[in-house]
Design a protein around this motif. Structure first.
Motif, PDB file in Angstrom:
ATOM      1  N   VAL A   1      -2.565  17.639   5.027  1.00  0.00           N
ATOM      2  CA  VAL A   1      -1.945  17.713   6.354  1.00  0.00           C
ATOM      3  C   VAL A   1      -0.787  18.710   6.378  1.00  0.00           C
ATOM      4  CG1 VAL A   1      -0.631  16.402   8.071  1.00  0.00           C
ATOM      5  CG2 VAL A   1      -2.645  15.386   6.994  1.00  0.00           C
ATOM      6  N   GLU A   2       0.107  18.643   5.408  1.00  0.00           N
ATOM      7  CA  GLU A   2       1.315  19.467   5.416  1.00  0.00           C
ATOM      8  C   GLU A   2       1.104  20.807   4.719  1.00  0.00           C
ATOM      9  OE1 GLU A   2       4.258  18.943   6.907  1.00  0.00           O
ATOM     10  OE2 GLU A   2       3.558  17.067   7.793  1.00  0.00           O
ATOM     11  N   GLY A   3       0.516  20.773   3.533  1.00  0.00           N
ATOM     12  CA  GLY A   3       0.279  22.019   2.814  1.00  0.00           C
ATOM     13  C   GLY A   3       1.517  22.537   2.108  1.00  0.00           C
ATOM     14  N   GLY A   4       1.330  23.622   1.370  1.00  0.00           N
ATOM     15  CA  GLY A   4       2.420  24.202   0.577  1.00  0.00           C
ATOM     16  C   GLY A   4       3.541  24.773   1.398  1.00  0.00           C
ATOM     17  N   ALA A   5       3.273  25.172   2.628  1.00  0.00           N
ATOM     18  CA  ALA A   5       4.319  25.768   3.470  1.00  0.00           C
ATOM     19  C   ALA A   5       5.450  24.791   3.756  1.00  0.00           C
ATOM     20  CB  ALA A   5       3.703  26.258   4.781  1.00  0.00           C
ATOM     21  N   ASN A   6       5.145  23.487   3.740  1.00  0.00           N
ATOM     22  CA  ASN A   6       6.162  22.463   4.021  1.00  0.00           C
ATOM     23  C   ASN A   6       6.617  21.728   2.758  1.00  0.00           C
ATOM     24  OD1 ASN A   6       6.078  23.006   6.795  1.00  0.00           O
ATOM     25  ND2 ASN A   6       4.346  21.607   7.090  1.00  0.00           N
ATOM     26  N   GLY A   7       6.324  22.302   1.603  1.00  0.00           N
ATOM     27  CA  GLY A   7       6.787  21.722   0.339  1.00  0.00           C
ATOM     28  C   GLY A   7       5.757  20.886  -0.390  1.00  0.00           C
ATOM     29  N   PHE A   8       4.646  20.577   0.246  1.00  0.00           N
ATOM     30  CA  PHE A   8       3.588  19.787  -0.385  1.00  0.00           C
ATOM     31  C   PHE A   8       2.585  20.750  -1.027  1.00  0.00           C
ATOM     32  CE2 PHE A   8       5.521  17.240   2.847  1.00  0.00           C
ATOM     33  CZ  PHE A   8       5.519  15.941   2.362  1.00  0.00           C
ATOM     34  N   ASP A   9       3.031  21.443  -2.095  1.00  0.00           N
ATOM     35  CA  ASP A   9       2.243  22.520  -2.674  1.00  0.00           C
ATOM     36  C   ASP A   9       1.230  22.046  -3.712  1.00  0.00           C
ATOM     37  OD1 ASP A   9       4.105  21.740  -4.523  1.00  0.00           O
ATOM     38  OD2 ASP A   9       5.098  23.685  -4.668  1.00  0.00           O
ATOM     39  N   SER A  10       1.215  20.750  -4.026  1.00  0.00           N
ATOM     40  CA  SER A  10       0.230  20.202  -4.961  1.00  0.00           C
ATOM     41  C   SER A  10       0.113  18.699  -4.714  1.00  0.00           C
ATOM     42  CB  SER A  10       0.625  20.472  -6.416  1.00  0.00           C
ATOM     43  OG  SER A  10       1.810  19.770  -6.748  1.00  0.00           O
ATOM     44  N   ILE A  11      -0.992  18.129  -5.155  1.00  0.00           N
ATOM     45  CA  ILE A  11      -1.175  16.681  -4.986  1.00  0.00           C
ATOM     46  C   ILE A  11      -0.151  15.888  -5.799  1.00  0.00           C
ATOM     47  CG2 ILE A  11      -2.764  14.758  -5.392  1.00  0.00           C
ATOM     48  CD1 ILE A  11      -5.044  16.522  -4.570  1.00  0.00           C
ATOM     49  N   PRO A  12       0.129  16.263  -7.067  1.00  0.00           N
ATOM     50  CA  PRO A  12       1.177  15.529  -7.802  1.00  0.00           C
ATOM     51  C   PRO A  12       2.532  15.546  -7.085  1.00  0.00           C
ATOM     52  CG  PRO A  12      -0.128  16.807  -9.325  1.00  0.00           C
ATOM     53  CD  PRO A  12      -0.573  17.205  -7.953  1.00  0.00           C
ATOM     54  N   ARG A  13       2.903  16.693  -6.506  1.00  0.00           N
ATOM     55  CA  ARG A  13       4.176  16.747  -5.784  1.00  0.00           C
ATOM     56  C   ARG A  13       4.119  15.894  -4.525  1.00  0.00           C
ATOM     57  NH1 ARG A  13       8.776  19.290  -6.300  1.00  0.00           N
ATOM     58  NH2 ARG A  13       9.995  19.976  -4.485  1.00  0.00           N
ATOM     59  N   ALA A  14       2.986  15.874  -3.851  1.00  0.00           N
ATOM     60  CA  ALA A  14       2.822  15.016  -2.690  1.00  0.00           C
ATOM     61  C   ALA A  14       2.841  13.545  -3.095  1.00  0.00           C
ATOM     62  CB  ALA A  14       1.508  15.360  -1.970  1.00  0.00           C
TER      63      ALA A  14
ATOM     64  N   ASP B   1      14.305  15.499  -0.249  1.00  0.00           N
ATOM     65  CA  ASP B   1      14.081  16.849  -0.770  1.00  0.00           C
ATOM     66  C   ASP B   1      12.754  17.420  -0.283  1.00  0.00           C
ATOM     67  OD1 ASP B   1      12.775  14.888  -2.169  1.00  0.00           O
ATOM     68  OD2 ASP B   1      12.950  15.853  -4.122  1.00  0.00           O
ATOM     69  N   ILE B   2      11.794  16.546   0.045  1.00  0.00           N
ATOM     70  CA  ILE B   2      10.531  16.965   0.652  1.00  0.00           C
ATOM     71  C   ILE B   2      10.324  16.100   1.892  1.00  0.00           C
ATOM     72  CG2 ILE B   2       8.067  17.336   0.312  1.00  0.00           C
ATOM     73  CD1 ILE B   2       8.519  17.242  -2.661  1.00  0.00           C
ATOM     74  N   THR B   3      10.151  16.733   3.030  1.00  0.00           N
ATOM     75  CA  THR B   3       9.951  15.975   4.274  1.00  0.00           C
ATOM     76  C   THR B   3       8.809  16.599   5.074  1.00  0.00           C
ATOM     77  OG1 THR B   3      11.608  17.346   5.394  1.00  0.00           O
ATOM     78  CG2 THR B   3      12.347  15.245   4.453  1.00  0.00           C
ATOM     79  N   PRO B   4       8.009  15.779   5.748  1.00  0.00           N
ATOM     80  CA  PRO B   4       6.918  16.323   6.580  1.00  0.00           C
ATOM     81  C   PRO B   4       7.471  17.003   7.826  1.00  0.00           C
ATOM     82  CG  PRO B   4       7.051  13.945   6.816  1.00  0.00           C
ATOM     83  CD  PRO B   4       8.007  14.309   5.745  1.00  0.00           C
ATOM     84  N   LYS B   5       6.811  18.091   8.231  1.00  0.00           N
ATOM     85  CA  LYS B   5       7.269  18.856   9.394  1.00  0.00           C
ATOM     86  C   LYS B   5       6.326  18.703  10.578  1.00  0.00           C
ATOM     87  CE  LYS B   5      10.737  20.733   7.156  1.00  0.00           C
ATOM     88  NZ  LYS B   5      10.514  20.106   5.824  1.00  0.00           N
ATOM     89  N   THR B   6       5.078  18.391  10.328  1.00  0.00           N
ATOM     90  CA  THR B   6       4.117  18.248  11.424  1.00  0.00           C
ATOM     91  C   THR B   6       4.196  16.850  12.016  1.00  0.00           C
ATOM     92  OG1 THR B   6       2.309  17.492   9.995  1.00  0.00           O
ATOM     93  CG2 THR B   6       2.605  19.880  10.249  1.00  0.00           C
ATOM     94  N   VAL B   7       3.696  16.726  13.261  1.00  0.00           N
ATOM     95  CA  VAL B   7       3.714  15.432  13.944  1.00  0.00           C
ATOM     96  C   VAL B   7       2.829  14.430  13.210  1.00  0.00           C
ATOM     97  CG1 VAL B   7       3.148  14.228  16.094  1.00  0.00           C
ATOM     98  CG2 VAL B   7       4.182  16.507  16.177  1.00  0.00           C
ATOM     99  N   LEU B   8       1.642  14.855  12.771  1.00  0.00           N
ATOM    100  CA  LEU B   8       0.744  13.964  12.060  1.00  0.00           C
ATOM    101  C   LEU B   8       1.356  13.532  10.730  1.00  0.00           C
ATOM    102  CD1 LEU B   8      -1.936  12.522  11.859  1.00  0.00           C
ATOM    103  CD2 LEU B   8      -2.951  14.629  10.900  1.00  0.00           C
TER     104      LEU B   8
END
Length: 275
Positions: free
Chosen positions: A178-191, A206-213
């Protein structure tokens, strides 16, 4: 049926050592335990002071000498504990036996591995003996009850942690998509790391979602976190209530030195020696 000699109270140096070292009901035993507790406190203070650079540079030799003194003292005490029981190997494998051994090993290991003496803070665990010294037998009994409850809760807690781990993996994968690397979720382990922080309600930010979903998923996970925190509490509470019905005796076995027997027990449940 036991012979009269087996039923008579044990005599000799082993019985006297056992009375002094393992029991706090006599003046000698109480004095021994109090002296031991003070030695433990002072040895821990010496280790902590040695970790402070200015004090180590100024009083290094004195602090190291103090540490070797306490290690020699605890080594002698450990040998006496093994002598005081009829089955020393059983005591050596018990909780306090292992702690007593770990309390002296780091100093000797520091000869080969410099810096290992810092592990001597494990001696603070030995301060648990203060329950016997202060005759707070009911607190020692409560500790036994807590341990019993935790052991009984282990299967349920394992299943619970497996469920939480599954949620973390799934939600981490979903947020990665949903978020992808552009919003800090650049890998599944980091997510997954973000999911763990969120579900435990720590929220480092330190990592927060930016999209509404993504924010909607995060909100669901946060609310779920409050329910998840309550589950292990309920599991342990139920087992704690069940364990409270079974009180324990604080007498130390002459055979192996282990405590925590049933109140109506006449023999040790670990080695079979008479209590």
């Amino acid at each position: 049926m036991s012979s009269p000699s087996e039923q008579s109270p044990p005599e000799g140096i082993r019985f006297r050592l056992h009375t002094i070292i393992f029991e706090a009901d006599t003046p000698a035993g109480r004095a021994f335990d109090i002296a031991l507790l003070w030695a433990i406190v002072f040895s821990i203070i010496a280790v902590m002071l040695e970790s402070v650079a200015p004090l180590r540079e100024r009083y290094g030799p004195e602090l190291r000498a103090a540490e070797w003194f306490f290690t020699a003292l605890f080594s002698i005490e450990y040998v006496f504990r093994l002598i005081a029981v009829r089955r020393p190997l059983l005591y050596a494998r018990s909780f306090y036996g292992l702690v007593d051994l770990l309390a002296i090993l780091p100093t000797f290991l520091s000869i080969v591995f410099p810096g290992a003496q810092s592990l001597l803070v494990v001696r603070v665990i030995r301060l648990l003996r203060v329950f016997r010294v202060l005759k707070l037998a009911h607190l020692l009994g409560q500790a036994e009850i807590l341990i019993t409850a935790l052991r009984a809760s282990r299967p349920k807690i394992t299943v619970f942690l497996g469920t939480v781990l599954t949620i973390v993996v799934v939600m981490g994968a979903v947020m990665y998509v949903v978020e992808g690397g552009a919003n800090g979720f650049d890998s599944i382990p980091r997510a997954m790391y973000w999911a763990i922080v969120t579900v435990t309600t720590v929220g480092f930010g330190d990592i927060t979602p930016k999209t509404v979903l993504g924010q909607l998923i995060a909100s669901v996970l946060m609310v779920m976190g409050y329910g998840i925190i309550a589950v292990p509490t309920g599991i342990v509470s139920v087992e704690l209530a069940a364990a409270t019905r079974h009180a324990v005796d604080t007498r130390a076995c002459l055979g192996c030195g282990v405590q925590g027997h049933d109140l109506d027990a006449s023999h040790c449940k670990y080695c079979g020696h008479s209590l």
